[in-house]
Design a protein around this motif. Sequence first.
Motif: not given
Length: 326
Positions: A100-101, A103-104, A107-108, A158-159
């Motif tokens: 999840q981290e 992924t964030r 995507k950032k 998480a995106g």
Amino acid sequence: MGFPIQRMRRLRSSETLRRMVRETTLRSSDFIYPLFVIYGQDKKIPVNSMPGVFQFSVDRLPEEIKEIDSLKIPAVLLFGLPEHKDSVGSSAYQDNGVVQEATRLIKKICPEMLVITDVCLCEYTDHGHCGLIDQKGVVDNDATMGLLAQEALSHARAGCDIIAPSDMMDGRIGYIRKELDDNGYKDIPIMAYAAKYASSFYGPFRDAADSAPQFGDRKSYQMDGANIREALREVALDIEEGADIVMVKPALPYLDVIKAVKEKFAYPTAAYNVSGEYAMIKAAAACGWLDEERVMMEALTSIKRAGADLIITYFAKDAARVLQKL
């Protein structure tokens, strides 16, 4: 008419001509690159059985993502290694989990890159199986569904761009699809590991993901390598349940399955060129027995020729560099 009117060698006389009449063409945009992400800081740990493959802490991902993007590889597939394991794989569906981290962050820093997340419990359970274990020591298909759905939902929050369930529990595609839809994520596609075989070619991956089963094997839920009609039934069920992309895994020993799936369903089809396929070529090349670049490109071309639209491969970066030179 036959020879001498028909001379098949005429169209093979130069590289330019061969390229012009080539039936199957590889592109960097065909590739999905797997990444292994771990907890901690400033970690880039080599996987001994997979030369050139590493486990990355999340803070070390930006450099890797920049390189992948520069090679015009459009997507990554994330696998996570937790800090701790338990019988229910609780780290898999925590909102602050390592996938999840990652992924964030991806995507950032690179919004246009597609982030595909593997949904399974094997990396996160202390027993190494892909689902919950009942009192008889058997993987409990139905009890596992809710946890897989929780994991998929946490990845969506998480995106991530695509959910990829790899567990091979019966009915899980429909269960995950409903969970995503009910929580406002109806537009996130599912790439189903639809025909995933109980293969001996996964060994190096299990080193990289620390996911080897602690007892028994996975033959009760992954497919028998002798079966192709069963694979077609598996694919049909996943499509009925809402899969948007179907996958065959492994790739090279199952080219006939890839071909049959694509011809029967005409559905977006992925193939996973798995760790053992990668490691064999790397090892033979290190011994001087094979030309690594040529064998790599021949193998990947065969997967696409069989019908794969997408190829998940640890060779993605190496192959993309070759393609840039053409």
